[in-house]
Motif scaffolding. Structure first.
Motif, PDB file in Angstrom:
ATOM      1  N   SER A   5      27.536  37.861  27.471  1.00 13.71           N
ATOM      2  CA  SER A   5      27.280  38.678  28.650  1.00 13.71           C
ATOM      3  C   SER A   5      27.310  37.823  29.892  1.00 13.71           C
ATOM      4  N   LYS A   6      27.587  38.512  30.988  1.00 12.64           N
ATOM      5  CA  LYS A   6      27.624  37.803  32.266  1.00 12.64           C
ATOM      6  C   LYS A   6      26.239  37.236  32.549  1.00 12.64           C
ATOM      7  N   SER A   7      26.199  35.991  33.002  1.00  9.79           N
ATOM      8  CA  SER A   7      24.915  35.342  33.232  1.00  9.79           C
ATOM      9  C   SER A   7      24.939  34.596  34.541  1.00  9.79           C
ATOM     10  N   ALA A   8      23.857  34.717  35.299  1.00  3.21           N
ATOM     11  CA  ALA A   8      23.764  33.989  36.560  1.00  3.21           C
ATOM     12  C   ALA A   8      23.098  32.639  36.357  1.00  3.21           C
ATOM     13  N   THR A   9      22.676  32.350  35.140  1.00  3.43           N
ATOM     14  CA  THR A   9      21.996  31.084  34.869  1.00  3.43           C
ATOM     15  C   THR A   9      22.977  29.931  35.010  1.00  3.43           C
ATOM     16  N   TRP A  53      38.831  35.082  32.173  1.00  2.00           N
ATOM     17  CA  TRP A  53      39.478  36.391  32.119  1.00  2.00           C
ATOM     18  C   TRP A  53      38.437  37.497  31.893  1.00  2.00           C
ATOM     19  N   GLN A  54      37.528  37.268  30.938  1.00  2.00           N
ATOM     20  CA  GLN A  54      36.508  38.272  30.643  1.00  2.00           C
ATOM     21  C   GLN A  54      35.578  38.465  31.838  1.00  2.00           C
ATOM     22  N   ASP A  55      35.248  37.376  32.522  1.00  2.00           N
ATOM     23  CA  ASP A  55      34.385  37.436  33.698  1.00  2.00           C
ATOM     24  C   ASP A  55      35.013  38.318  34.772  1.00  2.00           C
ATOM     25  N   HIS A  56      36.295  38.084  35.022  1.00  2.00           N
ATOM     26  CA  HIS A  56      36.990  38.840  36.054  1.00  2.00           C
ATOM     27  C   HIS A  56      37.168  40.302  35.619  1.00  2.00           C
ATOM     28  N   TYR A  57      37.454  40.523  34.330  1.00  2.00           N
ATOM     29  CA  TYR A  57      37.596  41.886  33.820  1.00  2.00           C
ATOM     30  C   TYR A  57      36.295  42.669  34.021  1.00  2.00           C
ATOM     31  N   ASP A  58      35.172  42.036  33.668  1.00  2.00           N
ATOM     32  CA  ASP A  58      33.874  42.701  33.818  1.00  2.00           C
ATOM     33  C   ASP A  58      33.589  43.037  35.287  1.00  2.00           C
ATOM     34  N   HIS A  59      33.971  42.108  36.173  1.00  2.00           N
ATOM     35  CA  HIS A  59      33.765  42.319  37.606  1.00  2.00           C
ATOM     36  C   HIS A  59      34.573  43.525  38.096  1.00  2.00           C
ATOM     37  N   TYR A  60      35.839  43.585  37.682  1.00  2.00           N
ATOM     38  CA  TYR A  60      36.691  44.721  38.095  1.00  2.00           C
ATOM     39  C   TYR A  60      36.199  46.028  37.479  1.00  2.00           C
ATOM     40  N   LYS A  61      35.723  45.962  36.244  1.00  2.00           N
ATOM     41  CA  LYS A  61      35.236  47.167  35.563  1.00  2.00           C
ATOM     42  C   LYS A  61      34.015  47.722  36.282  1.00  2.00           C
ATOM     43  N   LEU A  70      43.737  50.869  37.669  1.00  2.00           N
ATOM     44  CA  LEU A  70      43.511  49.968  38.806  1.00  2.00           C
ATOM     45  C   LEU A  70      43.026  48.606  38.311  1.00  2.00           C
ATOM     46  N   ILE A  71      42.194  48.619  37.262  1.00  6.64           N
ATOM     47  CA  ILE A  71      41.741  47.357  36.667  1.00  6.64           C
ATOM     48  C   ILE A  71      42.929  46.567  36.150  1.00  6.64           C
ATOM     49  N   VAL A  72      43.861  47.255  35.492  1.00  7.43           N
ATOM     50  CA  VAL A  72      45.068  46.602  34.980  1.00  7.43           C
ATOM     51  C   VAL A  72      45.856  45.978  36.124  1.00  7.43           C
ATOM     52  N   GLU A  73      45.990  46.690  37.218  1.00  6.76           N
ATOM     53  CA  GLU A  73      46.739  46.173  38.368  1.00  6.76           C
ATOM     54  C   GLU A  73      46.038  44.963  38.990  1.00  6.76           C
ATOM     55  N   MET A  74      44.722  45.043  39.084  1.00  3.89           N
ATOM     56  CA  MET A  74      43.967  43.919  39.661  1.00  3.89           C
ATOM     57  C   MET A  74      44.126  42.661  38.806  1.00  3.89           C
ATOM     58  N   LEU A  75      44.123  42.825  37.491  1.00  2.00           N
ATOM     59  CA  LEU A  75      44.250  41.674  36.590  1.00  2.00           C
ATOM     60  C   LEU A  75      45.628  41.017  36.707  1.00  2.00           C
ATOM     61  N   LYS A  76      46.617  41.767  37.191  1.00  4.24           N
ATOM     62  CA  LYS A  76      47.952  41.188  37.368  1.00  4.24           C
ATOM     63  C   LYS A  76      47.971  40.137  38.471  1.00  4.24           C
ATOM     64  N   ASN A  77      46.956  40.140  39.324  1.00  5.88           N
ATOM     65  CA  ASN A  77      46.885  39.176  40.430  1.00  5.88           C
ATOM     66  C   ASN A  77      46.136  37.896  40.060  1.00  5.88           C
ATOM     67  N   GLU A  78      45.696  37.794  38.812  1.00  3.11           N
ATOM     68  CA  GLU A  78      44.980  36.583  38.387  1.00  3.11           C
ATOM     69  C   GLU A  78      45.932  35.397  38.295  1.00  3.11           C
ATOM     70  N   GLU A 159      32.979  31.767  35.130  1.00  2.00           N
ATOM     71  CA  GLU A 159      32.816  31.245  36.490  1.00  2.00           C
ATOM     72  C   GLU A 159      31.471  31.667  37.080  1.00  2.00           C
ATOM     73  N   SER A 160      30.983  32.867  36.702  1.00  2.00           N
ATOM     74  CA  SER A 160      29.690  33.331  37.215  1.00  2.00           C
ATOM     75  C   SER A 160      28.549  32.458  36.721  1.00  2.00           C
ATOM     76  N   ARG A 161      28.813  31.665  35.683  1.00  4.24           N
ATOM     77  CA  ARG A 161      27.784  30.776  35.154  1.00  4.24           C
ATOM     78  C   ARG A 161      27.986  29.340  35.601  1.00  4.24           C
ATOM     79  N   VAL A 162      29.236  28.840  35.518  1.00  2.00           N
ATOM     80  CA  VAL A 162      29.456  27.416  35.803  1.00  2.00           C
ATOM     81  C   VAL A 162      29.626  27.154  37.295  1.00  2.00           C
ATOM     82  N   GLY A 163      29.907  28.204  38.073  1.00  3.70           N
ATOM     83  CA  GLY A 163      29.907  28.031  39.520  1.00  3.70           C
ATOM     84  C   GLY A 163      31.229  27.572  40.103  1.00  3.70           C
TER      85      GLY A 163
END
Length: 508
Positions: A5-9, A53-61, A70-78, A159-163
């Motif tokens: 799961s996404k973690s801010a720690t 990839w999962q971090d960005h997918y969760d963010h778009y979702k 739209l999520i599919v289109e956003m992921l094309k810009n990664e 990235e949401s964890r490692v910064g």
């Protein structure tokens, strides 16, 4: 499928380094480090791209959950594409079933196909389905353990964890360094110690807009150091990194290393730089660079002598290097690829390059007479993995401040380690300060004139120019004589005392 799961720690660099290094336990005692390093480094790469990839997918979702298209289109810009079946977590979910090696290979090839512009051919030399890992059952067990090691919470690399992206890039560099320290002689093929990379990068002083090349780039550490300097000093990514590497698996490390550090503006070619240079301007000429840096293989025996005389780029017009020592082949290649106005280069060489005669002496003389050689720096012994011999760094420039050559003897400034010596920041700064000042310093540096060098027959052996001899304190012979007399008197007193003791004991 177990997805963290996404973690801010936040997590520290040391924690990631320790967790990744402990994952190597899966292989220790079963597979040689020179072999398993490719598997561990590749798995780190796979885990990182899966988590990002999962971090960005969760963010778009979270933002566009009602609009999956739209999520599919956003992921094309990664920066990269991750096919669902190629995710680390898809592989982890099937880890208990046979065929782990084949599945991982298919996943890597799928990632490569989906990102041809950035990862073409990167995984062609790496096979998790290889018999190097043992028979089918042993291989499946090893790879199951490896997948489980990288699925641990400590290696949640979102990235949401490692910064910052460099946390992962640094972990990759940490692994490469540790493999180098345990891999013996072969380590020099893919890794330059970080403090030596830092010294060379700072000597050539990369600027915004520079094109930077390492013709024997190994895992890319020297190029990354140069790029980092530009970012730190100019807050800009306006530069380009170029490299060539002869060993396929090491070339793959460099490509993954660039990717993990976010260095998208790079071109790393696979091939033999001397026999088949790939960094060309069109088909007929070598590409030129503002900066050329390298740590080539020392005194390579089979470097390509047979075809050198007919070299279509005229790299050896100053002379043919010896058949069994390729040091000057790499130096001459680097000289030819410096830009006429802004070109500068730094190269690590064994000390023999400074004084060996015959063909090498003639080449050396021409480089000096053309006023290309700027600085000669003698480094301490035991800095490089796989060899205890001391090395030197040569700095050459197309446009010099004067016609002199600065010699620096930095061989005595270091921190001693058990197996490797280390250049401290103060040692590096002293070298850089003297190189910038271009001044003679007693027992450390000497600014030599062309006449001095010619008088020495163009021999660049550093002790010819930097006298490190320190006079011993003058001996006071009368004081020594008085001390000798005192010792004789003391000895006589002890002899009398010993005789008395022996008499008491009944010995005459």
């Amino acid at each position: 499928m177990s997805i963290p799961s996404k973690s801010a720690t936040p997590i520290s660099q040391d924690s990631i380094n320790a967790a990744v290094w402990s994952a190597c336990d899966t292989f220790r005692g079963t597979v040689d480090p020179s072999i398993y390093k490719d598997y561990v480094l590749t798995m780190l790469f796979l885990k990182y791209v899966s988590d990002v990839w999962q971090d960005h997918y969760d963010h778009y979702k979270q933002q566009y959950g009602d609009y999956p298209e739209l999520i599919v289109e956003m992921l094309k810009n990664e920066r990269f594409v991750l096919p669902p079946s190629a995710s680390f977590y898809a592989l982890h979910g099937l880890r208990h079933t046979p065929g782990n090696g084949e599945r991982i290979d298919k996943a890597l090839h799928a990632i490569e196909e989906a990102n041809l512009g950035k990862l073409k051919d990167v995984f062609q030399d790496i096979s998790f389905n290889s018999n190097k890992l043992g028979d089918e059952q042993q291989k499946n067990d090893i790879l199951r353990h490896l997948l489980e090691d990288f699925a641990k919470p400590e290696l949640n690399l979102r990235e949401s964890r490692v910064g910052t992206l460099d946390v992962i890039g640094n972990a990759y560099e940490f692994l490469i360094k540790n493999f180098a320290s345990t891999s013996g002689k072969k380590a020099g093929e893919f890794y330059t110690p970080p403090e030596v990379s830092s010294l060379m990068a700072r000597l050539v002083d990369p600027k915004e807009g520079d094109e930077i090349c390492d013709p024997t780039c190994g895992s890319g550490s020297l190029l990354l150091k140069c790029g980092r300097l530009v970012r730190e000093r100019a807050s800009s990514r306006k530069y380009a990194l170029y490299g060539q590497e002869a060993i396929g698996s090491t070339w793959a490390l460099a490509k993954m290393n660039m990717f993990l550090h976010g260095e998208d503006n790079h071109r790393i070619e696979w091939g033999d730089t001397i026999r088949n240079p790939k960094l060309l301007e069109g088909a007929a000429s070598l590409k030129h660079f503002d900066i050329v840096v390298a740590n080539p293989p020392f005194s390579l025996e089979k470097w390509g002598f047979e075809g050198a005389e007919a070299d279509r780029f005229s790299r050896f017009r100053r002379g043919l290097p010896p058949r069994t020592k390729g040091d000057y082949a790499f130096i001459l290649h680097m000289v030819e690829t410096m830009k006429p106005g802004s070109g500068r280069m730094a190269v690590v060489v064994p000390h023999g390059v400074l004084f060996r005669g015959a063909a090498e002496g003639r080449i050396r003389q021409k480089l000096i007479e053309e006023n290309l050689l700027d600085v000669v720096i003698g480094l301490p012994e035991k800095l490089f993995y796989g060899t205890g011999i001391p090395a030197a760094v040569l700095v050459l420039r197309k446009r010099k401040a004067d016609d002199r050559v600065l010699f620096i003897d930095a061989s005595r400034d270091f921190e001693a380690g058990k197996n490797q010596n280390v250049l401290r920041e103060a040692d590096l700064q002293r070298i850089l300060d003297i190189a910038a000042a271009r001044q003679s310093v007693a027992r450390y540096a000497h600014l030599a004139t062309p006449a001095e060098i010619a008088e020495n027959d163009f021999n660049l052996n550093i002790p010819r120019y930097v006298d490190t001899f320190e006079e011993e304190a003058e001996i006071d012979l009368m004081a020594v004589r008085r001390e000798r007399e005192q010792l004789k008197a003391e000895l006589a007193r002890l002899e009398v005392q010993m005789d008395a003791y022996l008499k008491e004991l009944g010995y005459e």
